[in-house]
Enzyme design. Structure first.
Site, mmCIF file in Angstrom:
data_model
loop_
_atom_site.group_PDB
_atom_site.id
_atom_site.type_symbol
_atom_site.label_atom_id
_atom_site.label_comp_id
_atom_site.label_asym_id
_atom_site.label_seq_id
_atom_site.Cartn_x
_atom_site.Cartn_y
_atom_site.Cartn_z
ATOM 1 N N ASP A 188 0.799 -1.231 0.000
ATOM 2 C CA ASP A 188 0.000 0.000 0.000
ATOM 3 C C ASP A 188 0.829 1.276 0.000
ATOM 4 O OD1 ASP A 188 -2.358 -1.455 0.051
ATOM 5 O OD2 ASP A 188 -2.442 -1.490 2.241
ATOM 6 N N ASP A 213 -0.003 5.654 1.863
ATOM 7 C CA ASP A 213 -1.137 5.167 2.646
ATOM 8 C C ASP A 213 -0.951 5.623 4.098
ATOM 9 O OD1 ASP A 213 -3.588 3.838 2.942
ATOM 10 O OD2 ASP A 213 -2.602 2.010 3.595
ATOM 11 N N ASP A 269 0.878 1.207 10.164
ATOM 12 C CA ASP A 269 -0.281 0.323 10.228
ATOM 13 C C ASP A 269 0.068 -0.884 11.092
ATOM 14 O OD1 ASP A 269 -1.600 2.001 8.501
ATOM 15 O OD2 ASP A 269 -2.115 0.457 7.038
ATOM 16 N N ARG A 316 -6.517 9.863 12.353
ATOM 17 C CA ARG A 316 -5.910 8.581 12.756
ATOM 18 C C ARG A 316 -4.637 8.754 13.569
ATOM 19 N NH1 ARG A 316 -6.889 4.256 7.769
ATOM 20 N NH2 ARG A 316 -9.128 4.668 7.544
#
Length: 402
Positions: free
Chosen positions: A200, A224, A228, A280
């Site tokens: 990603d 992205d 993560d 986020r």
């Protein structure tokens, strides 16, 4: 006089002209001017005192011979990732070659050659370098990437993947402008290489990993996410990082229906979430997330969000909202009506809310057993500017205190 008090005295020495000139202003505006001055001077504070109340930095940065005792860093982790030893019990491997020409048969001396080895390794860098990876860097277990003593950038290509491995430390690296790549063969160990589909473009992707610690990295502008953590990953600490200029900063959880993420435990501590961030910081799906003593100086949509009933404890953070009246709320409950999310266990304890910032609590409060397990005792939110003063990659040089 204690080191912390000395630092605070110097901070207010820096800002005293503002307080004098602003004495006739609205008190709310005076507070904002103080906070802006703290931000402006924050990166000079780390040199004022050896111990500033950041338990990670106080553990190793006072040592003038840190470069001769590099693996001591592995004893300084906190939070759920505190047991990540990385390459502590291995040899020192020196990256001498910044190239990445062959993802299947990497040359000895390159970063890729080091991270795929089976034995524990503590990986350092011979000099300043920019590494543009050809394919995602797939790490093997028991590795430390330690950028101290050099200015190291992983940028312009795919970046770091921690997939189904354990005991990883990434420290002191600039990670930015990461891009998708794939549909290619990539080696993950001396014995194995395989076909990889497109990644990603995350800065750091933790996929089914455990005992991972990402500390003192500077991250920005990836395709992205910046970090993560998904697919059943747990025992993670993200600390002392400086994040800027990005939309979706940190994702914790694969998707709402992936129940293995219910075991996820992540500590997010002492980070600076800076200019140009939108959302986020983190966004959580399942599990328990302890967000402690971070400095939030910008968010476009929200700072902390989640869905699928994660437990989130926000403790001792500083939240400075922008002047945009639509960006005051710290939290965002996603994917469910209020009748459902009102039972999600989200709490705020000792957080400092500035310029209209507010945290919407829900549920009954995080269980004390989780807080104890995180092994992080929150400092007062008034200390956050000092604790996070040197977030991001440090400008350490060999032979001097870092």
């Amino acid at each position: 006089m204690s080191p912390l008090f000395s630092s605070l005295f110097l901070v207010f020495s820096f800002i005293s002209p503002i307080l004098v000139s602003a004495d006739r202003q609205d008190p709310h505006n005076v507070v904002l001017e103080v906070q802006r001055s703290l931000n402006k001077s924050r990166r000079n504070l780390g040199s004022l005192s050896c111990e500033i109340g950041n338990p990670i930095d106080d553990c190793w940065r006072c040592d003038p011979d840190w470069d001769k005792n590099r693996q001591r860093l592995a004893d300084c982790a906190i939070g759920f990732g505190k047991d990540a030893v990385g390459g502590k019990h291995g040899e020192i491997y020196v990256v001498t070659d910044s190239s990445d020409d062959d993802a299947v048969n990497p040359k000895e001396g390159t970063l890729r050659y080091g991270v795929i080895q089976d034995e524990p390794l503590w990986i350092i860098f011979e000099r300043d370098m920019v590494i543009k990876l050809k394919e995602e860097l797939i790490m093997n277990s028991f590795k430390t990437i330690d950028g101290r003593g050099a200015s190291v950038h992983i940028a312009g290509g795919p970046c770091i993947t921690i997939q189904y491995v354990t005991n990883i430390i990434i420290h002191g690296i600039n990670i930015h402008d990461c891009k998708p790549a794939g549909n290619a063969l990539v080696r993950s160990s001396p014995e194995h290489f395989g076909y990889r589909t497109m990644c990603d473009g995350d800065g750091v992707s933790v996929f089914g990993g455990s005992h991972v610690w990402v500390d003192h990295c500077t991250l920005s502008n990836c395709a992205d996410g910046l970090i993560d953590v998904i697919m059943g990953s747990t025992a993670i600490t993200l600390s002392n990082n400086y994040m800027t200029k990005h939309d979706k900063a940190i994702l914790l959880g694969h998707n709402d229906s992936y129940e293995k993420d219910k075991n996820m435990q992540v500590t997010v501590a002492f980070n600076h979430f800076g200019e140009g961030l939108v959302q986020r910081m983190p966004r959580c799906r399942h599990g328990y997330i302890h967000v402690v003593n971070n400095d939030y100086t910008e968010w476009g949509m929200y700072a902390i969000g989640g869905s699928a009933n994660p437990t989130i404890k926000s403790q001792g953070n500083r939240f400075l909202a922008s002047d945009n009246r639509n960006s005051k709320e710290v939290t965002k409950h996603e994917g469910a009506p209020k009748s459902e999310w009102k039972n999600w266990d989200w709490s705020s304890e000792g957080d400092l809310m500035l310029n209209g910032a507010y945290f919407v609590e829900s549920g009954v409060g995080a269980r004390s057993s989780y807080v104890k397990a995180s092994s992080v005792e929150a400092r007062p939110s008034s200390d956050v500017s000092i604790i996070t003063a040197n977030a991001g990659a440090l400008a350490c040089r060999i032979g001097a205190r870092c």
